[in-house]
Design a protein around this motif. Structure first.
Motif, PDB file in Angstrom:
ATOM      1  N   GLU A 102       0.852  -1.172   0.000  1.00  0.00           N
ATOM      2  CA  GLU A 102       0.000   0.000   0.000  1.00  0.00           C
ATOM      3  C   GLU A 102       0.899   1.237   0.000  1.00  0.00           C
ATOM      4  OE1 GLU A 102      -3.340   0.030  -0.242  1.00  0.00           O
ATOM      5  OE2 GLU A 102      -3.042  -2.085  -0.603  1.00  0.00           O
ATOM      6  N   PRO A 103       0.372   2.390  -0.395  1.00  0.00           N
ATOM      7  CA  PRO A 103       1.205   3.582  -0.384  1.00  0.00           C
ATOM      8  C   PRO A 103       1.857   3.767   0.980  1.00  0.00           C
ATOM      9  CG  PRO A 103      -0.857   4.034  -1.489  1.00  0.00           C
ATOM     10  CD  PRO A 103      -0.977   2.653  -0.894  1.00  0.00           C
ATOM     11  N   TRP A 104       3.154   4.016   0.981  1.00  0.00           N
ATOM     12  CA  TRP A 104       3.912   4.135   2.226  1.00  0.00           C
ATOM     13  C   TRP A 104       3.913   5.566   2.709  1.00  0.00           C
ATOM     14  CZ3 TRP A 104       6.507   0.456   5.163  1.00  0.00           C
ATOM     15  CH2 TRP A 104       6.406  -0.849   4.675  1.00  0.00           C
ATOM     16  N   THR A 105       3.587   5.708   3.969  1.00  0.00           N
ATOM     17  CA  THR A 105       3.596   7.014   4.579  1.00  0.00           C
ATOM     18  C   THR A 105       4.411   6.959   5.855  1.00  0.00           C
ATOM     19  OG1 THR A 105       1.345   7.344   3.785  1.00  0.00           O
ATOM     20  CG2 THR A 105       2.153   8.903   5.424  1.00  0.00           C
ATOM     21  N   THR A 129       5.548  11.423  -5.878  1.00  0.00           N
ATOM     22  CA  THR A 129       4.523  10.461  -5.476  1.00  0.00           C
ATOM     23  C   THR A 129       4.328   9.376  -6.525  1.00  0.00           C
ATOM     24  OG1 THR A 129       2.768  11.805  -6.491  1.00  0.00           O
ATOM     25  CG2 THR A 129       3.253  12.193  -4.157  1.00  0.00           C
ATOM     26  N   ASP A 155      -1.016   6.305  -7.111  1.00  0.00           N
ATOM     27  CA  ASP A 155      -2.143   6.164  -6.191  1.00  0.00           C
ATOM     28  C   ASP A 155      -1.954   6.951  -4.894  1.00  0.00           C
ATOM     29  OD1 ASP A 155      -0.109   4.602  -5.269  1.00  0.00           O
ATOM     30  OD2 ASP A 155      -1.274   2.751  -5.068  1.00  0.00           O
ATOM     31  N   GLN A 156      -1.022   7.868  -4.877  1.00  0.00           N
ATOM     32  CA  GLN A 156      -0.779   8.687  -3.687  1.00  0.00           C
ATOM     33  C   GLN A 156      -1.279  10.105  -3.893  1.00  0.00           C
ATOM     34  OE1 GLN A 156       3.462   8.107  -3.285  1.00  0.00           O
ATOM     35  NE2 GLN A 156       3.186   6.346  -1.922  1.00  0.00           N
ATOM     36  N   ASP A 157      -1.896  10.668  -2.862  1.00  0.00           N
ATOM     37  CA  ASP A 157      -2.499  11.992  -2.937  1.00  0.00           C
ATOM     38  C   ASP A 157      -1.927  12.851  -1.807  1.00  0.00           C
ATOM     39  OD1 ASP A 157      -4.074  14.241  -3.036  1.00  0.00           O
ATOM     40  OD2 ASP A 157      -5.998  13.187  -2.959  1.00  0.00           O
ATOM     41  N   THR A 212      -3.870  14.286   1.219  1.00  0.00           N
ATOM     42  CA  THR A 212      -4.244  13.455   2.381  1.00  0.00           C
ATOM     43  C   THR A 212      -3.205  13.534   3.495  1.00  0.00           C
ATOM     44  OG1 THR A 212      -3.147  11.453   1.528  1.00  0.00           O
ATOM     45  CG2 THR A 212      -5.419  11.841   0.837  1.00  0.00           C
ATOM     46  N   LEU A 213      -2.065  14.154   3.230  1.00  0.00           N
ATOM     47  CA  LEU A 213      -1.017  14.262   4.238  1.00  0.00           C
ATOM     48  C   LEU A 213      -1.300  15.406   5.199  1.00  0.00           C
ATOM     49  CD1 LEU A 213       2.117  13.801   1.951  1.00  0.00           C
ATOM     50  CD2 LEU A 213       1.061  12.087   3.427  1.00  0.00           C
ATOM     51  N   PHE A 261       5.058  10.800   2.037  1.00  0.00           N
ATOM     52  CA  PHE A 261       5.165   9.549   1.303  1.00  0.00           C
ATOM     53  C   PHE A 261       6.637   9.306   0.993  1.00  0.00           C
ATOM     54  CE2 PHE A 261       0.816  10.834  -0.303  1.00  0.00           C
ATOM     55  CZ  PHE A 261       0.120   9.854   0.396  1.00  0.00           C
ATOM     56  N   TYR A 295       9.679   5.784  -0.047  1.00  0.00           N
ATOM     57  CA  TYR A 295       9.791   4.365  -0.382  1.00  0.00           C
ATOM     58  C   TYR A 295      10.474   3.606   0.754  1.00  0.00           C
ATOM     59  CZ  TYR A 295      14.587   5.394  -2.189  1.00  0.00           C
ATOM     60  OH  TYR A 295      15.887   5.786  -2.359  1.00  0.00           O
TER      61      TYR A 295
END
Length: 250
Positions: free
Chosen positions: A22-25, A130, A133-135, A138-139, A145, A147
């Motif tokens: 999933e997108p990493w945050t 990004t 699929d990263q926005d 939303t941060l 975000f 890797y």
């Protein structure tokens, strides 16, 4: 003298598996939510490119030139190359296909940042790099975000290079691994700090690999853009520096 990195990079340019996650945050200490997420809250090192050579030296930051990265599609993957597979997507932004110089900023005996430069000039503004699929909206605060790194390596490569390297990994015997049996000998001359790796000898397609700051973690990358919104450079912050200063705290 300002513009140290662009001049160095372009002088060179002229002369020369992990499952999909999933997108990493990276979640830092919660901060007040602002109307617009600010890259400067996620990295205090974006000002590096405004420093002169003398200021860099004073801050004990050195520049190491690696070489030119071949980007035949202009679709860039930034990742830990030993834990990432072909299902990992390229960054949302594309650049014009070509060959571009890569340099490392080093401090405290470690690779602090990796810089892939596309044109002359200093960034006018910054944008978080990004995946599709990263926005960024939303941060919150200093969330970011990035890797995941689990083999203490970061990299830049064209998406086609990932396919090529994966094919070479599949050819290894069961008791072999790509680092020990392929990369180690290439890293050794550079004190295990970096390598410009060609997955297939004689094929110009290459991958820039570098040690990742303090080791494993989640590392963000940032686009430095000009006034027209075009990429000047791509920088991965490996979180060795703070406030664009490489001197250790006393």
């Amino acid at each position: 003298m300002s513009g140290w990195l662009e001049q160095l990079g372009f002088k060179l340019g002229r002369a020369l598996r992990i499952l999909r996650r999933e997108p990493w945050t990276s979640m830092s200490t919660p901060a007040v939510v602002s109307a617009e997420w600010d890259p400067a809250q996620a990295s205090s090192n974006l000002g590096l490119f405004d420093l002169s050579e003398a200021q860099m030296a004073e801050r004990e930051i050195t520049v190491t030139v690696i070489g030119e990265l071949d980007l035949p599609t202009g679709e860039i993957i930034a990742c830990d190359p030993l834990i990432t597979g072909t299902d990992w997507p390229a960054l949302s932004r594309k650049v014009k296909p070509g060959h571009y110089p890569v340099s490392l900023l080093e401090a405290q005996g470690r690779v602090a940042a990796a810089v892939l430069r596309f044109r002359l000039g200093r960034p006018f503004r910054w944008e978080l790099a990004t995946l599709p699929d990263q926005d960024v909206s939303t941060l919150k605060g200093n969330e970011v975000f990035g890797y995941p790194v689990d083999a203490s390596l970061g990299s830049f490569m064209d998406k086609t290079a990932m396919v090529l390297m994966s094919e070479q990994q599949d050819k290894l015997e069961a008791e072999q691994n790509y680092y020990d049996d392929v990369l180690a000998a290439e890293f050794a001359p550079n004190q295990d700090r970096f390598v410009l790796h060609h997955p297939v000898a004689g094929n110009p397609l290459n991958i820039v690999m570098f040690s990742s700051g303090w080791g494993d973690g989640i590392y963000p990358s940032f686009w430095g853009l000009d006034a027209a919104g075009e990429p000047v450079l791509l920088m991965t912050d490996l979180e060795v520096l703070e406030n664009a200063d490489g001197r250790e705290s006393e």
